[in-house]
Each structure stands twice: as C-alpha cells, then as structure tokens.
Write an enzyme that holds these catalytic residues in place. Structure first.
Site, PDB file in Angstrom:
ATOM      1  N   ASP A  77       0.876  -1.170   0.000  1.00 57.18           N
ATOM      2  CA  ASP A  77       0.000   0.000   0.000  1.00 57.18           C
ATOM      3  C   ASP A  77       0.910   1.216   0.000  1.00 57.18           C
ATOM      4  O   ASP A  77       1.537   1.534   1.016  1.00 57.18           O
ATOM      5  CB  ASP A  77      -0.892  -0.009   1.243  1.00 57.18           C
ATOM      6  CG  ASP A  77      -1.847   1.179   1.302  1.00 57.18           C
ATOM      7  OD1 ASP A  77      -1.735   2.085   0.442  1.00 57.18           O
ATOM      8  OD2 ASP A  77      -2.694   1.218   2.219  1.00 57.18           O
ATOM      9  N   ASN A 105       3.482   2.208 -10.744  1.00 54.27           N
ATOM     10  CA  ASN A 105       2.221   2.318 -11.477  1.00 54.27           C
ATOM     11  C   ASN A 105       1.031   2.622 -10.567  1.00 54.27           C
ATOM     12  O   ASN A 105       0.031   3.165 -11.043  1.00 54.27           O
ATOM     13  CB  ASN A 105       1.964   1.016 -12.241  1.00 54.27           C
ATOM     14  CG  ASN A 105       0.575   0.949 -12.827  1.00 54.27           C
ATOM     15  OD1 ASN A 105       0.263   1.605 -13.809  1.00 54.27           O
ATOM     16  ND2 ASN A 105      -0.295   0.144 -12.201  1.00 54.27           N
ATOM     17  N   TYR A 203      -5.927  15.082  -9.765  1.00 50.03           N
ATOM     18  CA  TYR A 203      -5.193  14.102 -10.572  1.00 50.03           C
ATOM     19  C   TYR A 203      -4.135  14.804 -11.414  1.00 50.03           C
ATOM     20  O   TYR A 203      -2.974  14.365 -11.476  1.00 50.03           O
ATOM     21  CB  TYR A 203      -6.171  13.345 -11.469  1.00 50.03           C
ATOM     22  CG  TYR A 203      -5.523  12.246 -12.284  1.00 50.03           C
ATOM     23  CD1 TYR A 203      -5.223  11.011 -11.708  1.00 50.03           C
ATOM     24  CD2 TYR A 203      -5.221  12.439 -13.633  1.00 50.03           C
ATOM     25  CE1 TYR A 203      -4.633   9.999 -12.449  1.00 50.03           C
ATOM     26  CE2 TYR A 203      -4.626  11.430 -14.376  1.00 50.03           C
ATOM     27  CZ  TYR A 203      -4.342  10.215 -13.779  1.00 50.03           C
ATOM     28  OH  TYR A 203      -3.750   9.212 -14.525  1.00 50.03           O
ATOM     29  N   VAL A 205      -2.648  17.716 -10.895  1.00 48.90           N
ATOM     30  CA  VAL A 205      -1.573  18.242 -10.056  1.00 48.90           C
ATOM     31  C   VAL A 205      -0.667  17.116  -9.583  1.00 48.90           C
ATOM     32  O   VAL A 205       0.568  17.252  -9.581  1.00 48.90           O
ATOM     33  CB  VAL A 205      -2.149  19.026  -8.863  1.00 48.90           C
ATOM     34  CG1 VAL A 205      -1.042  19.400  -7.876  1.00 48.90           C
ATOM     35  CG2 VAL A 205      -2.867  20.285  -9.353  1.00 48.90           C
ATOM     36  N   LYS A 207       0.014  14.320 -11.052  1.00 44.85           N
ATOM     37  CA  LYS A 207       0.838  13.827 -12.157  1.00 44.85           C
ATOM     38  C   LYS A 207       1.872  14.861 -12.592  1.00 44.85           C
ATOM     39  O   LYS A 207       2.972  14.496 -13.025  1.00 44.85           O
ATOM     40  CB  LYS A 207      -0.045  13.406 -13.330  1.00 44.85           C
ATOM     41  CG  LYS A 207      -0.920  12.188 -13.024  1.00 44.85           C
ATOM     42  CD  LYS A 207      -0.087  10.972 -12.625  1.00 44.85           C
ATOM     43  CE  LYS A 207      -0.936   9.730 -12.448  1.00 44.85           C
ATOM     44  NZ  LYS A 207      -0.140   8.536 -12.075  1.00 44.85           N
ATOM     45  N   ARG A 239      -8.011   1.600 -22.103  1.00 48.22           N
ATOM     46  CA  ARG A 239      -9.227   0.912 -21.671  1.00 48.22           C
ATOM     47  C   ARG A 239      -8.914  -0.024 -20.497  1.00 48.22           C
ATOM     48  O   ARG A 239      -8.549  -1.186 -20.674  1.00 48.22           O
ATOM     49  CB  ARG A 239      -9.831   0.143 -22.847  1.00 48.22           C
ATOM     50  CG  ARG A 239     -10.394   1.055 -23.928  1.00 48.22           C
ATOM     51  CD  ARG A 239     -11.144   0.300 -25.010  1.00 48.22           C
ATOM     52  NE  ARG A 239     -10.247  -0.515 -25.826  1.00 48.22           N
ATOM     53  CZ  ARG A 239      -9.556  -0.065 -26.858  1.00 48.22           C
ATOM     54  NH1 ARG A 239      -9.616   1.216 -27.203  1.00 48.22           N
ATOM     55  NH2 ARG A 239      -8.774  -0.875 -27.559  1.00 48.22           N
ATOM     56  N   THR A 240      -9.056   0.539 -19.303  1.00 42.33           N
ATOM     57  CA  THR A 240      -8.863  -0.208 -18.059  1.00 42.33           C
ATOM     58  C   THR A 240     -10.016   0.145 -17.134  1.00 42.33           C
ATOM     59  O   THR A 240     -10.892   0.950 -17.487  1.00 42.33           O
ATOM     60  CB  THR A 240      -7.537   0.188 -17.389  1.00 42.33           C
ATOM     61  OG1 THR A 240      -7.601   1.591 -17.031  1.00 42.33           O
ATOM     62  CG2 THR A 240      -6.353  -0.035 -18.323  1.00 42.33           C
TER      63      THR A 240
END
Length: 282
Positions: A77, A105, A203, A205, A207, A239-240
């Site tokens: 985690d 990832n 998201y 910011v 990245k 596509r996930t």
C-alpha cells in the site's frame, strides 16, 4: 512454517523458470499491478523473460493476478509508510541480488474535488511514488530502470506562470517540490486554489508532481555509478477499470509504452516524459 516459506513456495513455482544457482534473471517489480495497466506491464515483462514481482494493496486480488500470470506477489500500500518499508525488507530478503526494474504504477483517480480528494490523490500519486522509490532505490542494480507512470493530463500549462517557474527552476529540490504539492492541498482546503494558480484537478496536479519528481531524481542521481535510468511515461487514455471502456487505446498499447522505458538500453534517455518511445510535452 515461517512467513517467508509460506508466502514463497507458491510464488517460486509461479516463476518456475527461476531456481537458485541459475544465471541472473532480470528482476522487475510493478506496483498497483493486480489489474489494468500494471497487470499488463507484468505480463509483457514476463514475456520478455523477466522475473516479476507483482504488488497490490488488496492481497486477494493481487495473489490471484500473480498466480494467473506466473508472477511473484508481495503486498504493498503506497500510502502506508510501514507497508512500503515491509515491501523493501521482503524484497531484500527474497531477492538479495537486487532489483533491475521498478515500475511505479499504483495510482488513483477520484470523483469530485475537495480537500479529501486533493490530499488522498496527491498522497498516493505523488508521495506514494516518492516513498516507494526511496525505499527501493538502494536495491537497484547497475543499469537499473525506474519508470513513473504519469499522464499528459499533468500539463504545466494548467498552472499559473509563477507555479510553472517554480517547477522549472534548475535547482528545484525534492523538499521544495514536496512543499508545492502540500501547498496545493492547503490551498484547496482554504478555498483559494484557483486564485493561487492551481487547476481544479487533483489528478492533474499529482501527475505534474510525479513528472517533476522524475526530472529532479534523474538530475540528483546523475553521478550515481550504477548509471540508473529514471523516466516518466504517459501511457495514454487506455481501456482499463480506471480509464473506462470508451478510452482510445488498448491496455496492451499503453503498457507497451511503459515497458519501453523499463527495458531501455544502457545509453537510453533519463529524466524525461515519454509516450510510445517519443518525448512528450508536459
């Protein structure tokens, strides 16, 4: 039976091509890999002959994914410093020869926008990456590859000129970068993030921060005798479960972009953001 023996028996069978005494087989560890891009990265690295450690926060789904692919599983985690430390200890114990590839990832994209969303997103997508690489950096072997999965959504043009200048400063430090990420959360909490020059996207910011961290780490480790290669990759909208069924790219294509950076030659680039093997703007 010791925890190492109990956990290790099935995983050693899963990576059945490996046995003690065999010539070194490159070792890769992928975070957040029980599904989506992370899982596909594991599959592609296994196909290239890597010994793969698949990590995930959820142990049941992580073990299931590792078993289906033929990978080793370790829990992680990235938001929990104790979990990160436990992973580093377990990896050192089970693979004392060291790590060749680290793919960071694990990430989150949350609905809505408030202090909780901002804090959680930044903690996982930026500080989670920093925690993981700091813990595992000592275990990277000569020529090791580190890949941060970032995004073109993290575009500096979404920031004010003052914030862009702060990120582009040639002497930007880890501490200053972390301070900027914490300042974003504080500005969201105070209701002044727009006036302070931030976009209304945690998201984006997070990245932006992850890509900036790539540049800072590559610069700071330029003199490391191991000649590490540290890059960020935008896999595109794939596509996930996170990207959704309407995304423009397959998971295989997005993962291939990540694997490209994970398997760079010795003279490959470092400190950049790439998509499909080409430099990408951010």
């Amino acid at each position: 039976m010791s925890n190492r023996s109990a956990v290790g028996a099935a995983d050693r069978l899963a990576n059945r091509d490996y046995a003690p005494g065999m010539p070194h087989r490159p070792l890769a560890l992928v975070t957040g890999a029980n599904r989506g891009l992370g899982r596909e990265v594991c599959r592609q690295l296994l196909a290239r002959g890597y010994f793969v450690v698949l990590t995930a926060r959820d142990e049941a789904s992580g073990r299931a994914a590792a078993g289906a692919l033929g990978a080793e599983f370790l829990p992680l985690d990235v938001a929990d410093p104790d979990s990160v430390a436990a992973l580093a200890a377990a990896l050192r114990d089970r693979h004392p020869d060291g790590l060749d590839v680290l793919v960071c990832n694990a990430g989150v994209a949350m609905d809505g926008f408030d202090e909780h969303v901002a804090r959680t997103t930044v903690d996982i997508n930026f500080f989670g990456v920093a925690r993981t690489v700091d813990a595992l950096l000592p275990q990277l072997r000569d020529g090791g590859r580190v890949v941060f999965v970032s995004s073109g959504v993290g575009d500096r043009n979404r920031l004010s000129a003052a914030l862009r200048a702060a990120l582009d400063a040639p002497d930007l430090s880890r501490e200053r970068l972390a301070g900027l990420m914490n300042q974003f959360v504080a500005d969201v909490r105070a209701g002044r993030h727009t006036a302070a020059g931030w976009p209304t996207s945690a998201y984006a910011v997070s990245k932006i921060g992850a890509t900036a961290l790539t540049h800072v780490l590559a610069r700071d480790l330029a003199g490391d005798p191991r000649q590490l290669r540290i890059n960020a990759v935008c896999p595109g909208w794939a596509r996930t479960d996170m990207g959704g069924p309407q995304a423009e790219r397959s998971a295989e294509t997005g993962a291939a972009s990540i694997v490209w950076a994970a398997t760079l030659p010795a003279d490959g680039p470092t400190g950049g953001l790439f998509r499909d093997g080409e430099p990408a703007a951010w």
